[in-house]
Structure formats: structure tokens, C-alpha cells
Design a protein around this motif. Structure first.
Motif, short mmCIF file in Angstrom:
data_model
loop_
_atom_site.label_atom_id
_atom_site.label_comp_id
_atom_site.label_asym_id
_atom_site.label_seq_id
_atom_site.Cartn_x
_atom_site.Cartn_y
_atom_site.Cartn_z
N LEU A 195 0.83 -1.21 0.00
CA LEU A 195 0.00 0.00 0.00
C LEU A 195 0.86 1.26 0.00
N GLN A 196 1.91 1.24 0.79
CA GLN A 196 2.81 2.40 0.85
C GLN A 196 3.47 2.64 -0.50
N ARG A 197 3.83 1.58 -1.18
CA ARG A 197 4.43 1.72 -2.51
C ARG A 197 3.42 2.32 -3.49
N ALA A 198 2.15 1.92 -3.37
CA ALA A 198 1.10 2.46 -4.23
C ALA A 198 0.89 3.95 -3.95
N GLU A 199 0.90 4.33 -2.69
CA GLU A 199 0.73 5.74 -2.33
C GLU A 199 1.88 6.59 -2.87
N LYS A 200 3.07 6.02 -2.83
CA LYS A 200 4.24 6.75 -3.35
C LYS A 200 4.12 6.92 -4.86
N GLU A 201 3.65 5.87 -5.54
CA GLU A 201 3.49 5.93 -7.00
C GLU A 201 2.46 6.98 -7.40
N LEU A 202 1.34 7.04 -6.65
CA LEU A 202 0.25 7.95 -6.99
C LEU A 202 0.41 9.33 -6.34
N LYS A 203 1.38 9.42 -5.45
CA LYS A 203 1.66 10.69 -4.75
C LYS A 203 0.45 11.19 -3.96
N LYS A 204 -0.27 10.27 -3.35
CA LYS A 204 -1.36 10.64 -2.46
C LYS A 204 -1.66 9.49 -1.51
N SER A 205 -2.31 9.82 -0.38
CA SER A 205 -2.62 8.82 0.63
C SER A 205 -4.01 8.25 0.41
N LEU A 206 -4.19 7.04 0.88
CA LEU A 206 -5.52 6.43 0.83
C LEU A 206 -6.49 7.23 1.70
N PRO A 207 -7.70 7.47 1.23
CA PRO A 207 -8.67 8.25 2.01
C PRO A 207 -9.38 7.40 3.06
N LEU A 208 -8.59 6.75 3.93
CA LEU A 208 -9.15 5.83 4.92
C LEU A 208 -8.66 6.17 6.31
N THR A 209 -9.51 5.92 7.30
CA THR A 209 -9.07 6.03 8.70
C THR A 209 -8.12 4.87 8.99
N GLY A 210 -7.43 4.96 10.13
CA GLY A 210 -6.50 3.90 10.49
C GLY A 210 -7.15 2.53 10.56
N GLN A 211 -8.32 2.45 11.19
CA GLN A 211 -9.01 1.16 11.31
C GLN A 211 -9.50 0.68 9.96
N ALA A 212 -9.97 1.60 9.12
CA ALA A 212 -10.44 1.22 7.79
C ALA A 212 -9.29 0.68 6.94
N ARG A 213 -8.11 1.29 7.13
CA ARG A 213 -6.93 0.80 6.39
C ARG A 213 -6.60 -0.63 6.80
N GLU A 214 -6.65 -0.92 8.11
CA GLU A 214 -6.40 -2.29 8.59
C GLU A 214 -7.44 -3.25 8.05
N THR A 215 -8.70 -2.80 7.98
CA THR A 215 -9.76 -3.64 7.45
C THR A 215 -9.52 -3.95 5.98
N LEU A 216 -9.03 -2.96 5.22
CA LEU A 216 -8.74 -3.16 3.80
C LEU A 216 -7.67 -4.25 3.63
N LEU A 217 -6.65 -4.21 4.48
CA LEU A 217 -5.59 -5.22 4.43
C LEU A 217 -6.16 -6.62 4.68
#
Length: 438
Positions: free
Chosen positions: A179-201
Motif C-alpha cells: 500500500l505504501q508503494r502504491a501511495e508513493k506511486e500515486l503521490k497521495k494517501s488512501l482516504p481511509l481512517t487507520g481502522q479502515a486501512r487495517e480492514t482493507l488489508l
């Protein structure tokens, strides 16, 4: 020239933006690979092979989305081989002939070929055999990818010419790096809260490709406020658990359920039971396997276990799903907590082995019925002791063939109801010895 250059640059950027995210962040070197360090890390078999300068044919076995295709592409670059990719689902004999002929011509011109075959287990035996001569003469280096156990799905001849490398599902930490590599490629962060990010994983279930597809949807949202867990669940469908009712995962999970019951762990047993139901397993199959567990692993240590399983099976047949599944779940818990014994199972197998070895030996004559005078004349029934008339209701006579040593097969454990059976066996053994018939 400047205008043309700017136009070309803009066009390339547009084309790059249209590529799937999974393709855009695909590793360009082995050191960039996320996960699979047991294979590509220092000391791993693949790294060792490359360091030695000799790449042999390989079979990558692992679940979807763990990097099988990526590794094959990188290997071709590492050893400077022409990369060719085909899928066993869409390719037939004619396609293979074209691939082999092109590889032969390429070899004559001094260039080798790495042939990557996705879903290689889908090829039949004859098609798999077709690879052998081209692997042996060095026309191709074969890299096959399969989600199925190659021991069952691939020919022994093909397996003997290729090294199997097991790839593992990605951990949550490895998915986070992706996910971090994707954010670096797109130059933006995922629009998710911390818990939502964990749920996505967790929703990705160890599948990197699935994670990036889900993330790509998230990146496309125009929300100014970060999306929480509840909203994420509404917008994205959770990936279905990996489960194939006729494949490797089926056997892995039923093995986990059976061993959890045998290991007296009701929580683990219920978990695997639930995993199989969630994967779409037929509850009737589970009912049959649960009953088998009662026979094999609980046995006579708790004779009630088998009856309870049959009752649970019958309850399921009357109620159906999902209500009837509760009865099967209760049976699983009961079996896990029941005293365990495989003594009768072991005894059965030992008796079967003895029966096979001794062939057609007849029973001793004294326990044969003699309905005719001729049978009585040749000794049928002669000397038989009627046990009900004997002291303690036990005659202690021999019931094995006359020229066969007495077999001892059933050795009950000192647990559950078999504790009483063990006492009875010891009691009868003493009586038999006392009467000189042991």
C-alpha cells in the motif's frame, strides 16, 4: 522540437495513468519484491541459484496474488532470457508447437527462452509431456505457476525436471508495504481512517493483486473526509475466502478440522468447521467426516459420540441450512472434548492384516455347528464348552484357528469408557491363564 517532446511526455504520462495500479508498481528487480523472502532472500533457493549463474526449470506453487508472474518476469531479466508467457487455460497443442518452434529458432540465434506457463496444472498429461524434450535440450527454461498441489496435478516426469518452490500468502505487514508503494506511486494517501486501512488489508486475504484492486477503487473516491470502517464495508465487497471444494484447500481445511478435534481443541475445531462452511462446503460432507472422527479418534472411549454425530446428521437433514449446521457444530465441540482412543481402529487394522496373512485357515472344530451325523463323526462341535454353564460365565476356550497363535489386537486405553473395558480384558485374561487356556 520542444512542443513535440512535451506532447510525447504528456502522452506517456496519460498511458501510464491508465495502466492498472498492480502493473504500475510491479517490481523492477528481485530486491524490490515484497514477500517470498524464503525464496528470493539471501540464502533462499532462488537467490542461491542465480548467484551460481545456473537457472533450472521451476514450478511456483502458491495462492493467487503472491507474485508468481512477477518473479518469472524478473528471472528472465536476471539471466537475460527472452520472456514468453502463456496460460494453460487458453492455450492448446497448436499454440505450444508455435511457442516451441519460436524458441528453437531463437536458440539457434544464440538467445534462450524463459517460458512462463500460468495455471500449468490445467494442461493434460500429454500436453505436459510435450514440454520434456525442449526442457532437456535447453530450448526453454520452464517456469510453471500453479495454485494446486503439484504432487497431485503434475506428471512425475515433469516434476523430476523442475524444482518446486512454495510461495506463501502475503502477511499484513507485507500488504501494508505494498500500500505504501502504491501511495508513493500515486503521490497521495488512501482516504481511509487507520481502522479502515487495517480492514482493507484483511479484506485482501493475503492476495497482493486483490489488495491493489481494492486500493485502486479507494484512490478513485473524491471524499474530502476519510472513510471509516462502516462506510468502507458499504462501498467494497469483501474478497471471498480461498476455498476449492475439490482441491488442495479442501483437503488442508478438513485435515485442520480433524486434527483440532483429535487434539481436544474445541475452539480451533469450530473455527475450521466455520471456515469450510463459509467456503461453500456441503454440510453433508462435514456430517460424514465428523461421524468418521467419532469412529476413528474417540472410538469406545465414548460410545455415545458416534450416536450424537448420527443424531446431529439427522437433525441437519430435517432442518437444513443454516439452522441444522448448529447441530453439526455441537457435535464438533462434543468430539473435541470427548476422551480419545483409537484402540478399536488400530485393532481393526491389525485384525485385517492378520486375516490377510493367515488366508483360509478354518475355525477350530469345537466351535463349529454339527447339524448332520457326518459332521459329528468328523469332530464338529466336539469338546465345546457352553459359556453360560461355565464358572463366571466364561469358558476361556480358544476361538482362533488351531495352528495360529492367539492374536492380541484390541488394547484399550485407560481413558473414558475404555477404562472399564480394559478392566474386563484384564479380568478375562487372568481367568484364561488360571484355567490353563491362555
Amino acid at each position: 522540437m520542444a512542443d513535440l517532446f512535451d506532447h510525447t511526455s504528456t502522452e506517456n504520462q496519460t498511458q501510464n495513468a491508465q495502466r492498472p495500479l498492480a502493473d504500475r508498481i510491479r517490481p523492477r528487480a528481485l530486491d524490490d519484491v515484497i514477500g517470498q523472502q524464503q525464496v528470493v532472500g539471501q540464502g533462499g533457493p532462488l537467490r542461491t541459484m542465480l548467484d551460481a549463474g545456473s537457472l533450472s526449470s521451476l514450478i511456483f506453487w502458491g495462492p493467487p496474488g503472491v507474485g508468481k508472474t512477477t518473479l518469472a518476469r524478473l528471472l528472465a531479466d536476471e539471466v537475460d532470457l527472452h520472456f514468453v508467457q502463456i496460460s494453460a487455460i487458453f492455450s492448446g497443442v497448436a499454440d505450444l508447437k508455435k511457442v516451441f518452434e519460436s524458441a528453437r529458432l531463437r536458440a539457434q540465434n544464440g538467445r534462450g527462452t524463459l517460458l512462463f506457463v500460468d495455471e500449468i496444472h490445467r494442461f493434460n498429461k500429454a500436453q505436459q509431456d510435450g514440454f520434456l524434450p525442449f526442457m532437456e535440450d535447453g530450448t526453454i527454461i520452464l517456469v510453471g505457476a500453479t495454485t494446486e498441489n503439484p504432487s497431485f496435478e503434475l506428471n512425475a516426469a515433469l516434476m523430476s525436471r523442475a524444482q518446486v518452490m512454495v510461495l506463501e500468502r502475503l502477511s499484513l505487514a507485507e500488504l501494508e508495504l505494498m500500500l505504501q508503494r502504491a501511495e508513493k506511486e500515486l503521490k497521495k494517501s488512501l482516504p481511509l481512517t487507520g481502522q479502515a486501512r487495517e480492514t482493507l488489508l484483511e479484506m485482501a486475504d493475503g492476495d497482493g493483486r486483490s489488495l491493489l484492486n481494492l486500493a485502486e477503487q479507494c484512490f478513485g473516491w473524491s471524499d474530502t473526509k476519510k472513510v471509516d470502517v462502516d462506510e468502507l464495508a458499504k462501498r467494497l465487497s469483501k474478497r471471498a475466502p480461498k476455498y476449492d471444494k475439490s482441491g488442495e484447500e479442501h483437503y488442508n481445511l478438513i485435515s485442520a478440522l480433524h486434527k483440532s478435534v483429535r487434539g481436544s481443541d474445541p475452539d480451533a475445531a469450530l473455527y475450521w468447521f466455520a471456515r469450510m462452511l463459509k467456503g461453500g462446503e456441503d454440510p453433508r460432507y462435514l456430517a460424514r467426516r465428523i461421524t468418521r472422527m467419532a469412529v476413528e479418534d474417540i472410538g469406545l472411549a465414548d460410545p455415545q459420540a458416534q450416536h450424537l454425530c448420527l443424531q446431529a446428521w439427522q437433525t441437519y437433514e430435517r432442518l437444513g441450512s443454516p439452522e441444522g449446521e448448529l447441530a453439526l457444530g455441537q457435535a464438533v465441540v462434543y468430539l473435541a472434548l470427548a476422551p480419545k482412543s483409537n484402540a478399536s481402529y488400530v485393532a481393526y487394522k491389525a485384525a485385517m492384516k492378520a486375516a490377510e496373512k493367515t488366508g483360509s485357515k478354518p475355525p477350530p472344530k469345537h466351535i463349529l455347528n454339527a447339524p448332520t451325523a457326518m459332521m459329528k463323526d468328523i469332530g464338529y462341535g466336539e469338546g465345546y464348552d457352553y459359556d453360560h454353564d461355565a464358572e463366571d460365565g466364561f469358558s476361556g476356550q480358544n476361538y482362533f484357528p488351531d495352528d495360529m497363535a492367539r492374536g492380541i489386537y484390541y488394547l484399550p486405553v485407560d481413558r473414558g469408557a475404555e477404562r472399564e473395558m480394559k478392566k474386563r480384558i484384564d479380568y478375562f485374561a487372568k481367568l484364561r491363564a488360571k484355567r490353563g487356556k491362555g
